[in-house]
Motif scaffolding. Sequence first.
Motif, PDB file in Angstrom:
ATOM      1  N   ALA A  19       0.829  -1.211   0.000  1.00 35.34           N
ATOM      2  CA  ALA A  19       0.000   0.000   0.000  1.00 35.34           C
ATOM      3  C   ALA A  19       0.861   1.257   0.000  1.00 35.34           C
ATOM      4  CB  ALA A  19      -0.945  -0.010   1.201  1.00 35.34           C
ATOM      5  N   LEU A  20       1.950   1.242   0.747  1.00 34.58           N
ATOM      6  CA  LEU A  20       2.849   2.399   0.758  1.00 34.58           C
ATOM      7  C   LEU A  20       3.520   2.592  -0.599  1.00 34.58           C
ATOM      8  CD1 LEU A  20       4.362   2.025   4.327  1.00 34.58           C
ATOM      9  CD2 LEU A  20       2.827   3.837   3.509  1.00 34.58           C
ATOM     10  N   ASP A  21       3.863   1.498  -1.254  1.00 37.22           N
ATOM     11  CA  ASP A  21       4.409   1.593  -2.610  1.00 37.22           C
ATOM     12  C   ASP A  21       3.385   2.227  -3.554  1.00 37.22           C
ATOM     13  OD1 ASP A  21       6.812   0.447  -1.853  1.00 37.22           O
ATOM     14  OD2 ASP A  21       6.302  -1.553  -2.617  1.00 37.22           O
ATOM     15  N   LEU A  22       2.134   1.806  -3.417  1.00 38.20           N
ATOM     16  CA  LEU A  22       1.061   2.371  -4.240  1.00 38.20           C
ATOM     17  C   LEU A  22       0.916   3.870  -3.986  1.00 38.20           C
ATOM     18  CD1 LEU A  22      -1.370   2.255  -6.159  1.00 38.20           C
ATOM     19  CD2 LEU A  22      -2.744   1.479  -4.192  1.00 38.20           C
ATOM     20  N   LEU A  23       0.926   4.269  -2.733  1.00 42.48           N
ATOM     21  CA  LEU A  23       0.824   5.696  -2.417  1.00 42.48           C
ATOM     22  C   LEU A  23       1.984   6.478  -3.021  1.00 42.48           C
ATOM     23  CD1 LEU A  23      -0.442   5.745   1.277  1.00 42.48           C
ATOM     24  CD2 LEU A  23      -1.737   6.200  -0.812  1.00 42.48           C
ATOM     25  N   GLY A  24       3.163   5.891  -3.005  1.00 43.86           N
ATOM     26  CA  GLY A  24       4.312   6.535  -3.629  1.00 43.86           C
ATOM     27  C   GLY A  24       4.117   6.705  -5.128  1.00 43.86           C
ATOM     28  N   ARG A  25       3.600   5.683  -5.786  1.00 42.63           N
ATOM     29  CA  ARG A  25       3.327   5.780  -7.230  1.00 42.63           C
ATOM     30  C   ARG A  25       2.289   6.852  -7.518  1.00 42.63           C
ATOM     31  NH1 ARG A  25       4.522   1.897 -11.181  1.00 42.63           N
ATOM     32  NH2 ARG A  25       3.668   3.465 -12.576  1.00 42.63           N
ATOM     33  N   LEU A  26       1.261   6.917  -6.681  1.00 40.82           N
ATOM     34  CA  LEU A  26       0.229   7.941  -6.865  1.00 40.82           C
ATOM     35  C   LEU A  26       0.810   9.343  -6.689  1.00 40.82           C
ATOM     36  CD1 LEU A  26      -2.745   6.215  -5.048  1.00 40.82           C
ATOM     37  CD2 LEU A  26      -2.636   6.776  -7.488  1.00 40.82           C
ATOM     38  N   ALA A  27       1.676   9.509  -5.718  1.00 38.29           N
ATOM     39  CA  ALA A  27       2.308  10.815  -5.500  1.00 38.29           C
ATOM     40  C   ALA A  27       3.183  11.190  -6.694  1.00 38.29           C
ATOM     41  CB  ALA A  27       3.126  10.795  -4.211  1.00 38.29           C
ATOM     42  N   GLN A  28       3.929  10.234  -7.210  1.00 36.38           N
ATOM     43  CA  GLN A  28       4.754  10.498  -8.390  1.00 36.38           C
ATOM     44  C   GLN A  28       3.891  10.864  -9.590  1.00 36.38           C
ATOM     45  OE1 GLN A  28       6.901   6.818  -8.715  1.00 36.38           O
ATOM     46  NE2 GLN A  28       8.588   7.520  -7.430  1.00 36.38           N
ATOM     47  N   HIS A  29       2.782  10.160  -9.756  1.00 37.13           N
ATOM     48  CA  HIS A  29       1.869  10.435 -10.868  1.00 37.13           C
ATOM     49  C   HIS A  29       1.274  11.838 -10.737  1.00 37.13           C
ATOM     50  CE1 HIS A  29      -1.015   9.678 -14.045  1.00 37.13           C
ATOM     51  NE2 HIS A  29      -1.978  10.077 -13.230  1.00 37.13           N
ATOM     52  N   ARG A  30       0.866  12.177  -9.548  1.00 38.86           N
ATOM     53  CA  ARG A  30       0.303  13.509  -9.308  1.00 38.86           C
ATOM     54  C   ARG A  30       1.336  14.586  -9.625  1.00 38.86           C
ATOM     55  NH1 ARG A  30      -1.478  12.890  -4.234  1.00 38.86           N
ATOM     56  NH2 ARG A  30       0.526  13.519  -3.383  1.00 38.86           N
ATOM     57  N   GLN A  31       2.588  14.369  -9.218  1.00 40.42           N
ATOM     58  CA  GLN A  31       3.638  15.335  -9.502  1.00 40.42           C
ATOM     59  C   GLN A  31       3.929  15.419 -10.996  1.00 40.42           C
ATOM     60  OE1 GLN A  31       5.131  17.473  -7.192  1.00 40.42           O
ATOM     61  NE2 GLN A  31       5.617  18.433  -9.146  1.00 40.42           N
ATOM     62  N   SER A  32       3.918  14.297 -11.675  1.00 45.49           N
ATOM     63  CA  SER A  32       4.132  14.304 -13.120  1.00 45.49           C
ATOM     64  C   SER A  32       3.031  15.091 -13.824  1.00 45.49           C
ATOM     65  CB  SER A  32       4.181  12.876 -13.671  1.00 45.49           C
ATOM     66  OG  SER A  32       5.294  12.187 -13.175  1.00 45.49           O
ATOM     67  N   GLY A  33       1.802  14.949 -13.364  1.00 44.73           N
ATOM     68  CA  GLY A  33       0.699  15.722 -13.927  1.00 44.73           C
ATOM     69  C   GLY A  33       0.863  17.202 -13.671  1.00 44.73           C
ATOM     70  N   ALA A  34       1.287  17.564 -12.473  1.00 51.57           N
ATOM     71  CA  ALA A  34       1.515  18.976 -12.149  1.00 51.57           C
ATOM     72  C   ALA A  34       2.646  19.541 -12.995  1.00 51.57           C
ATOM     73  CB  ALA A  34       1.830  19.129 -10.657  1.00 51.57           C
ATOM     74  N   ASP A  35       3.701  18.767 -13.177  1.00 51.58           N
ATOM     75  CA  ASP A  35       4.819  19.211 -14.018  1.00 51.58           C
ATOM     76  C   ASP A  35       4.358  19.403 -15.466  1.00 51.58           C
ATOM     77  OD1 ASP A  35       6.484  19.101 -11.814  1.00 51.58           O
ATOM     78  OD2 ASP A  35       7.448  17.208 -12.412  1.00 51.58           O
ATOM     79  N   LEU A  36       3.500  18.505 -15.941  1.00 48.17           N
ATOM     80  CA  LEU A  36       2.984  18.613 -17.300  1.00 48.17           C
ATOM     81  C   LEU A  36       2.171  19.894 -17.475  1.00 48.17           C
ATOM     82  CD1 LEU A  36       2.665  17.165 -20.074  1.00 48.17           C
ATOM     83  CD2 LEU A  36       0.523  16.252 -19.165  1.00 48.17           C
ATOM     84  N   ILE A  37       1.328  20.195 -16.513  1.00 44.67           N
ATOM     85  CA  ILE A  37       0.541  21.433 -16.573  1.00 44.67           C
ATOM     86  C   ILE A  37       1.471  22.636 -16.624  1.00 44.67           C
ATOM     87  CG2 ILE A  37      -1.027  22.940 -15.272  1.00 44.67           C
ATOM     88  CD1 ILE A  37      -2.318  20.324 -14.199  1.00 44.67           C
ATOM     89  N   TYR A  38       2.482  22.627 -15.785  1.00 44.40           N
ATOM     90  CA  TYR A  38       3.424  23.744 -15.749  1.00 44.40           C
ATOM     91  C   TYR A  38       4.127  23.899 -17.096  1.00 44.40           C
ATOM     92  CZ  TYR A  38       7.127  26.871 -14.328  1.00 44.40           C
ATOM     93  OH  TYR A  38       7.966  27.932 -14.250  1.00 44.40           O
ATOM     94  N   GLU A  39       4.626  22.785 -17.621  1.00 39.75           N
ATOM     95  CA  GLU A  39       5.343  22.855 -18.895  1.00 39.75           C
ATOM     96  C   GLU A  39       4.436  23.279 -20.040  1.00 39.75           C
ATOM     97  OE1 GLU A  39       8.296  19.854 -20.002  1.00 39.75           O
ATOM     98  OE2 GLU A  39       7.881  18.948 -18.042  1.00 39.75           O
ATOM     99  N   ALA A  40       3.197  22.832 -20.013  1.00 32.74           N
ATOM    100  CA  ALA A  40       2.289  23.127 -21.118  1.00 32.74           C
ATOM    101  C   ALA A  40       1.774  24.556 -21.089  1.00 32.74           C
ATOM    102  CB  ALA A  40       1.104  22.165 -21.088  1.00 32.74           C
ATOM    103  N   TYR A  41       1.525  25.101 -19.885  1.00 33.62           N
ATOM    104  CA  TYR A  41       0.784  26.342 -19.822  1.00 33.62           C
ATOM    105  C   TYR A  41       1.470  27.489 -19.070  1.00 33.62           C
ATOM    106  CZ  TYR A  41      -2.793  23.263 -21.552  1.00 33.62           C
ATOM    107  OH  TYR A  41      -3.485  22.382 -22.321  1.00 33.62           O
ATOM    108  N   LEU A  42       2.514  27.232 -18.327  1.00 34.82           N
ATOM    109  CA  LEU A  42       3.099  28.284 -17.511  1.00 34.82           C
ATOM    110  C   LEU A  42       4.517  28.669 -17.887  1.00 34.82           C
ATOM    111  CD1 LEU A  42       1.728  27.171 -14.044  1.00 34.82           C
ATOM    112  CD2 LEU A  42       0.815  28.899 -15.577  1.00 34.82           C
ATOM    113  N   VAL A  43       5.107  27.970 -18.837  1.00 32.42           N
ATOM    114  CA  VAL A  43       6.472  28.279 -19.218  1.00 32.42           C
ATOM    115  C   VAL A  43       6.452  29.019 -20.548  1.00 32.42           C
ATOM    116  CG1 VAL A  43       8.699  27.306 -19.880  1.00 32.42           C
ATOM    117  CG2 VAL A  43       7.419  26.293 -18.023  1.00 32.42           C
TER     118      VAL A  43
END
Length: 127
Positions: free
Chosen positions: A97-121
């Motif tokens: 379960a902790l591994d899963l939470l880590g993957r979810l956190a990484q996925h969430r961060q990747s999505g946030a990075d994508l938004i930043y790269e697409a629309y804020l840079v």
Amino acid sequence: EATIAAPAPLRERMWAQALASALDTLADAFEHHVTETEAADGFLQQVTADAPRLHPAVKRLREDHADIGVLVADLRTRAREAAGDKEPSPAQLRAQALDLLGRLAQHRQSGADLIYEAYLVDIGTGG
């Protein structure tokens, strides 16, 4: 997170039942996330249209969806088995379960990075 952190000794089956229930909720929320973001008019399609250079990052997020979906399904199955007649192993379930939470956190961060790269840079400024 709270379910994972709850004490399990002397209440292993109850703990596993609570984990299975929490995973059911997580699975529903994640399925909704995937449906919304991968829809024909969803976020990932929009990013690809607005910033084609980010197609590889979008592809990785789609792959994450599939991989995380498998992890959630597997953990749900194991938690249900532990809540039933299979001998529960809270330590193993907790680690998974902790591994899963880590993957979810990484996925969430990747999505946030994508938004930043697409629309804020603004890569067009010459500084």
